[in-house]
Design a protein around this motif. Sequence first.
Motif, PDB file in Angstrom:
ATOM      1  N   UNK A   1       0.838  -1.200   0.000  1.00  0.00           N
ATOM      2  CA  UNK A   1       0.000   0.000   0.000  1.00  0.00           C
ATOM      3  C   UNK A   1       0.872   1.248   0.000  1.00  0.00           C
ATOM      4  N   UNK A   2       0.495   2.206  -0.839  1.00  0.00           N
ATOM      5  CA  UNK A   2       1.285   3.439  -0.864  1.00  0.00           C
ATOM      6  C   UNK A   2       0.951   4.335   0.331  1.00  0.00           C
ATOM      7  N   UNK A   3       0.045   3.854   1.179  1.00  0.00           N
ATOM      8  CA  UNK A   3      -0.230   4.605   2.409  1.00  0.00           C
ATOM      9  C   UNK A   3       0.747   4.231   3.530  1.00  0.00           C
ATOM     10  N   UNK A   4       1.620   3.282   3.271  1.00  0.00           N
ATOM     11  CA  UNK A   4       2.597   2.901   4.293  1.00  0.00           C
ATOM     12  C   UNK A   4       3.442   4.108   4.677  1.00  0.00           C
ATOM     13  N   UNK A   5       3.718   4.260   5.961  1.00  0.00           N
ATOM     14  CA  UNK A   5       4.492   5.403   6.441  1.00  0.00           C
ATOM     15  C   UNK A   5       5.743   4.945   7.159  1.00  0.00           C
ATOM     16  N   UNK A   6       6.786   5.753   7.040  1.00  0.00           N
ATOM     17  CA  UNK A   6       8.013   5.456   7.778  1.00  0.00           C
ATOM     18  C   UNK A   6       7.805   5.835   9.243  1.00  0.00           C
ATOM     19  N   UNK A   7       8.223   4.965  10.140  1.00  0.00           N
ATOM     20  CA  UNK A   7       8.143   5.273  11.570  1.00  0.00           C
ATOM     21  C   UNK A   7       9.422   5.989  11.987  1.00  0.00           C
ATOM     22  N   UNK A   8       9.290   7.048  12.769  1.00  0.00           N
ATOM     23  CA  UNK A   8      10.493   7.710  13.269  1.00  0.00           C
ATOM     24  C   UNK A   8      11.139   6.926  14.399  1.00  0.00           C
ATOM     25  N   UNK A   9      10.278   6.263  15.190  1.00  0.00           N
ATOM     26  CA  UNK A   9      10.781   5.452  16.298  1.00  0.00           C
ATOM     27  C   UNK A   9       9.963   4.190  16.404  1.00  0.00           C
ATOM     28  N   UNK A  10      10.585   3.135  16.831  1.00  0.00           N
ATOM     29  CA  UNK A  10       9.854   1.897  17.109  1.00  0.00           C
ATOM     30  C   UNK A  10      10.561   1.219  18.282  1.00  0.00           C
ATOM     31  N   UNK A  11       9.791   0.546  19.124  1.00  0.00           N
ATOM     32  CA  UNK A  11      10.419  -0.073  20.293  1.00  0.00           C
ATOM     33  C   UNK A  11      11.079  -1.398  19.901  1.00  0.00           C
ATOM     34  N   UNK A  12      12.034  -1.817  20.704  1.00  0.00           N
ATOM     35  CA  UNK A  12      12.698  -3.101  20.458  1.00  0.00           C
ATOM     36  C   UNK A  12      11.681  -4.231  20.341  1.00  0.00           C
ATOM     37  N   UNK A  13      10.710  -4.234  21.262  1.00  0.00           N
ATOM     38  CA  UNK A  13       9.724  -5.325  21.288  1.00  0.00           C
ATOM     39  C   UNK A  13       8.949  -5.391  19.986  1.00  0.00           C
ATOM     40  N   UNK A  14       8.505  -4.207  19.526  1.00  0.00           N
ATOM     41  CA  UNK A  14       7.744  -4.184  18.274  1.00  0.00           C
ATOM     42  C   UNK A  14       8.625  -4.613  17.108  1.00  0.00           C
TER      43      UNK A  14
END
Length: 412
Positions: free
Chosen positions: A187-200
């Motif tokens: 999907x072109x709606x996918x967004x880059x995450x600025x931060x993500x937790x280790x667990x995720x």
Amino acid sequence: MPVLVMKFGGTSVASLDKIKSAAERVAFEVSAGHSVIVIVSAMAGKTNELVELVNATSPLYDAREYDAVVSSGENETAGLMALTLQTMDIPARSWQGWQVPVKTSSAHSSARIEEIPTENIMTKFSEGMRVAVVAGFQGLSESGRVTTLGRGGSDTTAVAFAAAFDATRCDIYTDVDGIYTTDPRITNKARKLNKISFEEMLELASLGAKVLQTRSVELAMRYSVKLRVLSSFDEPNSNSGTLVCSEEEIMESNVVSGIAYSKDEAKMTLISVADRPGIAAAIFGPLSEASVNVDMIIQNIAEEGRTDMTFSCPTDQVLIAQEALNGAKKEGHINFSQLIADTNVAKISAVGIGMRSQSGVAAKMFRTLSDEGINIKVIATSEIKISVLIDRKYMELAVQSLHDAFGLEKIT
Ligand code: ASP
Ligand code: MG
């Protein structure tokens, strides 16, 4: 001087030109005052080529020689990177795993790093060297043989060096500019995450978002190594990449941070097994002895003392699972009328640490899929993940509708 670890993957060192632009990024960090440890992969495609050569010698090859051959791609790029840095007047030298030495277990082709002594490299830093270029993916066993860490292992090398040298950060340069809410090809709606937790990230990595080797994330979590994933092809800016960090560093956790999918999972169903105490153990015991990686399990309600048992496992383990279960049947440990393997399924997962404190995520996921007329075959949940198995042909539709339902295009 603070130490920074920079890792360049295969596409980032695929040619001398690419090595040169990677070296320019290293030069920038050196001028900013860092001592840099550069971890390199082999040139893109190189390791596959080497694996094929080994396979062509004999299907029953000596695993120690496999490691000797497939580790060599990284030696080439380490030397070339050091040479390139030297042409830019940066004091640099290369290190193969055994020279550091990166001490590992002796499990050839999937060795674990046990220790990285820092003295050799630290001494060189104190003598004026600014960049240590280390061949990723390889180490040395106690018996003095070269080992490799499993495919994608350079990520793990990088994190292990960052932990050992107490680095300020571990930057993983790759061909994507970060971790996305889902696969942008779907999907072109996918967004880059600025931060993500280790667990995720761990859930996403093991669910098939192949950006980081799962073990590297485990290691980063254990040693609190700040990991950044970023593209080696974009101009760096303040918004570059995704930071993989501890939960505490993320102010507002997302209820759902990402939708992952995997096509590599099969659904296995045992029809009409006796519903009696010990039956689950009798089924899953032999599977575990055969090292089948069982993920989801469903036991149906029994009727007249018989029930159906369904589980999922990686597609490439279906044959092993069948063998183990048919064997157990022959020996009289279990009894079933039929064993059905369905490889036309896909696993879709919603992942988010916010799920811990928010209810209704599963209900929303199931409703969204039902609105699209998608049947759920198997469900599994953990504290921060809900996974469902569906027909493979609905995979993209499921990812797109869940991405919409959880509002992921608005995530930052
Ligand atoms: N070159 C190795 C591989 O292709 C290790 C790595 O690149 O991380 O798996
Ligand atoms: Mg990789």
